[in-house]
Design a protein around this motif. Structure first.
Motif, PDB file in Angstrom:
ATOM      1  N   GLY A   6       3.943   2.489   8.374  1.00  0.00           N
ATOM      2  CA  GLY A   6       4.157   1.349   7.489  1.00  0.00           C
ATOM      3  C   GLY A   6       4.740   1.879   6.188  1.00  0.00           C
ATOM      4  O   GLY A   6       5.518   2.844   6.221  1.00  0.00           O
ATOM      5  N   GLY A   7       4.341   1.252   5.083  1.00  0.00           N
ATOM      6  CA  GLY A   7       5.014   1.595   3.830  1.00  0.00           C
ATOM      7  C   GLY A   7       4.190   2.274   2.760  1.00  0.00           C
ATOM      8  O   GLY A   7       4.702   2.527   1.664  1.00  0.00           O
ATOM      9  N   THR A   8       2.896   2.589   3.035  1.00  0.00           N
ATOM     10  CA  THR A   8       2.106   3.248   1.984  1.00  0.00           C
ATOM     11  C   THR A   8       1.310   4.448   2.521  1.00  0.00           C
ATOM     12  O   THR A   8       1.580   5.595   2.153  1.00  0.00           O
ATOM     13  N   GLY A   9       0.318   4.157   3.389  1.00  0.00           N
ATOM     14  CA  GLY A   9      -0.570   5.225   3.846  1.00  0.00           C
ATOM     15  C   GLY A   9       0.176   6.330   4.591  1.00  0.00           C
ATOM     16  O   GLY A   9       0.005   7.522   4.304  1.00  0.00           O
ATOM     17  N   GLU A  34       8.083  -6.745   7.745  1.00  0.00           N
ATOM     18  CA  GLU A  34       7.959  -7.236   6.362  1.00  0.00           C
ATOM     19  C   GLU A  34       9.327  -7.352   5.701  1.00  0.00           C
ATOM     20  O   GLU A  34       9.424  -7.625   4.499  1.00  0.00           O
ATOM     21  N   ASP A  46       9.192  -1.155   4.206  1.00  0.00           N
ATOM     22  CA  ASP A  46       8.568   0.038   4.784  1.00  0.00           C
ATOM     23  C   ASP A  46       9.599   1.147   5.011  1.00  0.00           C
ATOM     24  O   ASP A  46       9.340   2.324   4.726  1.00  0.00           O
ATOM     25  N   PHE A 147       4.296 -12.457   4.282  1.00  0.00           N
ATOM     26  CA  PHE A 147       3.442 -11.343   3.865  1.00  0.00           C
ATOM     27  C   PHE A 147       3.603 -11.025   2.372  1.00  0.00           C
ATOM     28  O   PHE A 147       2.621 -10.854   1.656  1.00  0.00           O
ATOM     29  N   PRO A 191      -1.953   6.715   8.760  1.00  0.00           N
ATOM     30  CA  PRO A 191      -3.005   5.841   8.225  1.00  0.00           C
ATOM     31  C   PRO A 191      -2.407   4.596   7.580  1.00  0.00           C
ATOM     32  O   PRO A 191      -2.421   4.438   6.364  1.00  0.00           O
ATOM     33  N   SER A 192      -1.859   3.744   8.408  1.00  0.00           N
ATOM     34  CA  SER A 192      -1.245   2.506   7.944  1.00  0.00           C
ATOM     35  C   SER A 192      -2.062   1.324   8.433  1.00  0.00           C
ATOM     36  O   SER A 192      -2.919   1.477   9.306  1.00  0.00           O
ATOM     37  N   SER A 197       1.187  -3.314   9.830  1.00  0.00           N
ATOM     38  CA  SER A 197       2.205  -2.253   9.847  1.00  0.00           C
ATOM     39  C   SER A 197       2.389  -1.661  11.238  1.00  0.00           C
ATOM     40  O   SER A 197       3.507  -1.547  11.724  1.00  0.00           O
ATOM     41  N   VAL A 228      -8.497   2.164   2.287  1.00  0.00           N
ATOM     42  CA  VAL A 228      -8.286   2.967   1.073  1.00  0.00           C
ATOM     43  C   VAL A 228      -7.573   2.106   0.026  1.00  0.00           C
ATOM     44  O   VAL A 228      -7.828   2.206  -1.169  1.00  0.00           O
ATOM     45  N   ILE A 283      -5.780  10.642   0.505  1.00  0.00           N
ATOM     46  CA  ILE A 283      -4.661  11.428  -0.044  1.00  0.00           C
ATOM     47  C   ILE A 283      -4.443  11.002  -1.496  1.00  0.00           C
ATOM     48  O   ILE A 283      -3.910   9.944  -1.769  1.00  0.00           O
TER      49      ILE A 283
HETATM   50  P1  GDP Z   1       2.119  -1.300   3.666  1.00  0.00           P
HETATM   51  O1  GDP Z   1       3.348  -1.449   4.485  1.00  0.00           O
HETATM   52  O2  GDP Z   1       2.350  -1.132   2.198  1.00  0.00           O
HETATM   53  O3  GDP Z   1       1.007  -2.258   4.015  1.00  0.00           O
HETATM   54  O4  GDP Z   1       1.622   0.142   4.009  1.00  0.00           O
HETATM   55  P2  GDP Z   1       0.800   0.862   5.121  1.00  0.00           P
HETATM   56  O5  GDP Z   1       0.302  -0.044   6.174  1.00  0.00           O
HETATM   57  O6  GDP Z   1       1.567   2.069   5.518  1.00  0.00           O
HETATM   58  O7  GDP Z   1      -0.371   1.370   4.217  1.00  0.00           O
HETATM   59  C1  GDP Z   1      -1.485   0.608   3.894  1.00  0.00           C
HETATM   60  C2  GDP Z   1      -2.697   1.245   4.522  1.00  0.00           C
HETATM   61  O8  GDP Z   1      -2.748   2.615   4.132  1.00  0.00           O
HETATM   62  C3  GDP Z   1      -3.996   0.627   4.041  1.00  0.00           C
HETATM   63  O9  GDP Z   1      -4.691   0.122   5.149  1.00  0.00           O
HETATM   64  C4  GDP Z   1      -4.737   1.768   3.376  1.00  0.00           C
HETATM   65  O10 GDP Z   1      -6.121   1.751   3.637  1.00  0.00           O
HETATM   66  C5  GDP Z   1      -4.072   3.005   3.932  1.00  0.00           C
HETATM   67  N1  GDP Z   1      -4.061   4.104   2.982  1.00  0.00           N
HETATM   68  C6  GDP Z   1      -3.508   4.116   1.754  1.00  0.00           C
HETATM   69  N2  GDP Z   1      -3.728   5.309   1.158  1.00  0.00           N
HETATM   70  C7  GDP Z   1      -4.435   6.065   2.039  1.00  0.00           C
HETATM   71  C8  GDP Z   1      -4.970   7.379   2.001  1.00  0.00           C
HETATM   72  O11 GDP Z   1      -4.866   8.115   1.026  1.00  0.00           O
HETATM   73  N3  GDP Z   1      -5.645   7.806   3.110  1.00  0.00           N
HETATM   74  C9  GDP Z   1      -5.836   7.004   4.215  1.00  0.00           C
HETATM   75  N4  GDP Z   1      -6.507   7.507   5.241  1.00  0.00           N
HETATM   76  N5  GDP Z   1      -5.329   5.751   4.284  1.00  0.00           N
HETATM   77  C10 GDP Z   1      -4.636   5.290   3.206  1.00  0.00           C
END
Ligand code: GDP
Length: 306
Positions: A6-9, A34, A46, A147, A191-192, A197, A228, A283
């Motif tokens: 996805g876009g963060t984890g 998204e 993402d 979203f 971890p998305s 995602s 997180v 992280i």
């Molecule tokens: P989005 O597209 O912005 O929703 O991004 P993602 O789905 O890739 O990222 C969001 C998810 O990343 C969330 O469920 C968070 O709990 C997880 N996340 C964010 N930072 C961390 C981290 O440092 N460690 C872990 N394990 N999960 C993380």
């Protein structure tokens, strides 16, 4: 090494994977559910976060957009009475303009993404999950929200009754995604958010079946009973999953081999036949990401002989 993102984890983890595995070894399959058009340009939140992270220019406060960007165009548009739904920076907007231009010239999203990645000096392969339009909508008591409307305009506050992916029934994974999944033995699920995602990638025809034939290792985005960051908890609950590492396991259980959870977590799913590995999965900085990357590298090389 294939990573679903996805876009963060997952982008946070890519920082370490890039150092440990080597950037050119990474093939990242990215959620596009998204994506949306803003002022005529296609924004792929993402895909952009993955590109900006690997290029080292991501804004680490928001984990989207480019660090130290300016907002002249956003502000000028607002002055003209056109307020955009997202506060898009000028350099970030250049990415969306070029992407849209390349698509208008007849390129596929996969091709346009490859051009953008090259322009940003990236050697990893970045693969949008599909060429078809898929749109994540959040069903709330007050109605349906896109979203980004739910998360940005409404700050993730409305109650979530359901999450749906409009267009997913007819969406196909790209040929590049299928080929990548067929070629690799191991697939990493970063971890998305498992619902918004990773969920759309898994919903594409044939992907879950392909994953059943692979060694699939997922890193939990949930620690204890909370994500997180972000709205994963609300979405998992709405879909009937517990907000815990075991809930993450249940999202993936038809194909998952290994779940990496936080060292502070108790999980209780070992009896279900999945291998559970414990380490620090939060992280906070590049070094945490490198340590998690090394942990995964050691596991894959020592235990799986890769
Ligand atoms: P989005 O597209 O912005 O929703 O991004 P993602 O789905 O890739 O990222 C969001 C998810 O990343 C969330 O469920 C968070 O709990 C997880 N996340 C964010 N930072 C961390 C981290 O440092 N460690 C872990 N394990 N999960 C993380």
């Amino acid at each position: 090494m294939i990573v679903l993102s996805g876009g963060t984890g997952t982008p946070k983890l890519l920082v370490g994977l890039k150092q440990v595995f080597g950037e050119a070894q990474l093939r990242v399959i990215v959620n596009t559910a998204e994506d949306m058009v803003v002022s005529g340009n296609l924004v792929c939140p993402d895909v952009d976060s993955v590109i900006y992270t690997l290029a080292g220019v991501i804004d680490k406060d928001r984990w989207w957009g480019i660090a130290d960007d300016s907002f002249y165009t956003y502000t000028a548009l607002k002055g003209l009475g056109h307020e955009e739904r997202m506060m898009i920076g000028d350099r970030d907007r250049a990415t969306h303009i070029l992407r849209t231009e390349l698509l208008n010239r007849g390129m596929s999203l996969t091709e346009a993404t490859a051009v953008l990645a090259t322009k940003f000096g990236i050697t990893a392969e970045i693969l949008p999950m599909t060429e078809d339009a898929v749109s994540t909508v959040i069903i709330t008591p007050a109605g349906k929200l896109h979203f980004q409307e739910f998360w940005i305009a409404h700050k993730g506050e409305p109650e979530v009754l359901d999450v749906q992916f409009e267009g997913i029934e007819s969406a196909k994974p790209t040929e590049a995604v299928i080929n990548a999944l067929m070629q690799e033995r191991v697939v990493l699920i970063g971890p998305s958010n498992p619902i918004t995602s990773i969920g759309p990638i898994l919903s594409l025809a044939g992907v879950r079946d392909l994953l059943k034939r692979k060694k699939v290792v997922a890193i939990s985005p949930i620690v204890g009973d909370k994500p997180v960051s972000g709205p994963a908890g609300k979405f998992m609950r709405a879909k009937g999953f517990e907000v815990s590492a075991s809930g993450v396991y249940n999202c993936y259980k038809d194909f998952l081999d290994v779940l990496v959870i936080d060292k502070s977590d108790r999980c209780g799913i070992e009896a279900e036949g999945v291998e559970v590995l414990k380490t620090d999965i939060i992280i906070r900085n590049a070094e945490d990401s490198r340590q998690l990357g090394l942990f995964l590298f050691d596991y894959l090389h020592t235990d799986l002989g890769l």
